[in-house]
Enzyme design. Structure first.
Site, PDB file in Angstrom:
ATOM      1  N   HIS A  85       0.824  -1.216   0.000  1.00 23.76           N
ATOM      2  CA  HIS A  85       0.000   0.000   0.000  1.00 23.76           C
ATOM      3  C   HIS A  85       0.858   1.265   0.000  1.00 23.76           C
ATOM      4  O   HIS A  85       0.412   2.328  -0.391  1.00 23.76           O
ATOM      5  CB  HIS A  85      -0.912   0.040   1.223  1.00 23.76           C
ATOM      6  CG  HIS A  85      -1.873  -1.103   1.286  1.00 23.76           C
ATOM      7  ND1 HIS A  85      -2.844  -1.314   0.343  1.00 23.76           N
ATOM      8  CD2 HIS A  85      -2.008  -2.116   2.180  1.00 23.76           C
ATOM      9  CE1 HIS A  85      -3.547  -2.397   0.642  1.00 23.76           C
ATOM     10  NE2 HIS A  85      -3.052  -2.909   1.743  1.00 23.76           N
ATOM     11  N   HIS A 111       5.493   6.873   6.608  1.00 25.25           N
ATOM     12  CA  HIS A 111       5.181   6.332   5.283  1.00 25.25           C
ATOM     13  C   HIS A 111       4.659   7.466   4.408  1.00 25.25           C
ATOM     14  O   HIS A 111       4.506   8.593   4.884  1.00 25.25           O
ATOM     15  CB  HIS A 111       4.150   5.204   5.414  1.00 25.25           C
ATOM     16  CG  HIS A 111       2.863   5.689   6.007  1.00 25.25           C
ATOM     17  ND1 HIS A 111       2.584   5.604   7.351  1.00 25.25           N
ATOM     18  CD2 HIS A 111       1.802   6.323   5.449  1.00 25.25           C
ATOM     19  CE1 HIS A 111       1.390   6.149   7.577  1.00 25.25           C
ATOM     20  NE2 HIS A 111       0.908   6.595   6.437  1.00 25.25           N
ATOM     21  N   HIS A 113       2.195   8.999   0.903  1.00 21.84           N
ATOM     22  CA  HIS A 113       1.027   8.915   0.023  1.00 21.84           C
ATOM     23  C   HIS A 113       1.246   9.814  -1.191  1.00 21.84           C
ATOM     24  O   HIS A 113       1.888  10.861  -1.083  1.00 21.84           O
ATOM     25  CB  HIS A 113      -0.234   9.424   0.743  1.00 21.84           C
ATOM     26  CG  HIS A 113      -0.592   8.628   1.954  1.00 21.84           C
ATOM     27  ND1 HIS A 113      -1.440   7.554   1.928  1.00 21.84           N
ATOM     28  CD2 HIS A 113      -0.208   8.758   3.247  1.00 21.84           C
ATOM     29  CE1 HIS A 113      -1.580   7.048   3.140  1.00 21.84           C
ATOM     30  NE2 HIS A 113      -0.835   7.761   3.974  1.00 21.84           N
ATOM     31  N   HIS A 130       3.553  10.761   6.506  1.00 21.27           N
ATOM     32  CA  HIS A 130       2.860  10.608   7.792  1.00 21.27           C
ATOM     33  C   HIS A 130       3.794   9.958   8.803  1.00 21.27           C
ATOM     34  O   HIS A 130       4.258   8.834   8.587  1.00 21.27           O
ATOM     35  CB  HIS A 130       1.613   9.733   7.635  1.00 21.27           C
ATOM     36  CG  HIS A 130       0.498  10.414   6.904  1.00 21.27           C
ATOM     37  ND1 HIS A 130      -0.512   9.736   6.267  1.00 21.27           N
ATOM     38  CD2 HIS A 130       0.249  11.739   6.742  1.00 21.27           C
ATOM     39  CE1 HIS A 130      -1.345  10.620   5.728  1.00 21.27           C
ATOM     40  NE2 HIS A 130      -0.901  11.840   5.993  1.00 21.27           N
TER      41      HIS A 130
END
Ligand SMILES: [Zn+2]
Length: 246
Positions: A85, A111, A113, A130
């Site tokens: 993900h 991580h 995005h 994040h």
């Protein structure tokens, strides 16, 4: 519900082709299916029914006399994980802390995005990092920073150079200072929200810096090659108030 998780999983093992059951357990989710995360999975009901979901648009913040959490992170050779993900850097136990309101939260991982999950006036930026810290009440303090194309950022370059191209783990060869992924400016937004992935638990004290951090476009492109889109759609603010300070 009579099933315990254990008996449910035992049932799955006995029924390896039960795709619907695996889906109900939340074993698999995708961003294409983000509107339905809570519909198939009892444990992720908050994704659909919650009134304090994340991410949100941070545009209509109310100015307040607040400061960002005090961050103390040790540079280290993070374990880098491609979990299917995102790319995630796991922190060693006791290696990082965020202090807010007299409480301490321990850095667990950070991580990325793309595009950014939070928006500013409807606009999403190239990426968002994040930094996830756990409190002792089961709550989380997540620090967010926006990443945009510009001058190279050593920390992101080192992480992307080590990032596994498929699901798996790798170690960094040299220590990385994660605070290089934070802006110099202290202006930030604060609100109460949720995890942005299933089970969407409403346990997150969000603190998102306003000023974007420059990173190499090549590193953004490298991340997008692995994860073309891993941002949850914007969620309604409902009755929450977003504060801004710094
Ligand atoms: Zn995230």
């Amino acid at each position: 519900m009579a099933f315990t998780r254990r008996s449910f999983l035992a049932g799955l093992a006995a029924c390896p082709f039960c795709a619907a059951a695996a889906r109900a357990e939340g074993a698999h989710w995708t961003y294409d299916d983000a509107q339905h995360w809570g519909a198939h999975d009892e444990a992720a009901k908050a994704c659909t029914l919650g009134a304090e979901q994340s991410p949100i648009d941070l545009a209509d913040a109310v100015k307040a006399d607040i400061r960002p959490p005090k961050l103390g992170w040790k540079p280290q050779a993070f374990e880098i994980v491609n979990n299917g993900h995102t790319i995630q850097a796991n922190a060693a136990a006791g290696s990082g802390v965020a202090e807010l309101g007299g409480r301490k939260f321990e850095l667990k991982q950070f991580h990325f995005h793309t595009p950014s999950e939070h928006a500013l006036g409807g606009k999403r930026l190239a990426m968002e990092a994040h930094f996830v810290h756990a409190g002792d009440n089961g709550d989380l303090l997540v620090v967010g920073s926006f990443l945009v194309a510009g001058a190279p950022n050593k920390a992101l370059s080192a992480l992307m150079a080590a990032a596994p191209k498929e699901e798996g783990k790798a170690a960094l060869k040299a220590p990385v200072d994660a605070s290089a992924l934070l802006p110099k400016g202290k202006k930030f937004f604060r609100y109460e929200g949720s995890l942005t992935t299933p089970p969407c638990s409403e346990v997150v004290h969000w603190n998102v810096f306003a000023e974007p951090v420059a990173v190499a476009k090549a590193d953004i492109d490298a991340f997008k090659t692995l994860f073309p889109m891993n941002a949850r759609p914007l969620q309604p603010t409902h009755r929450r108030i977003v504060l801004s300070g710094g």
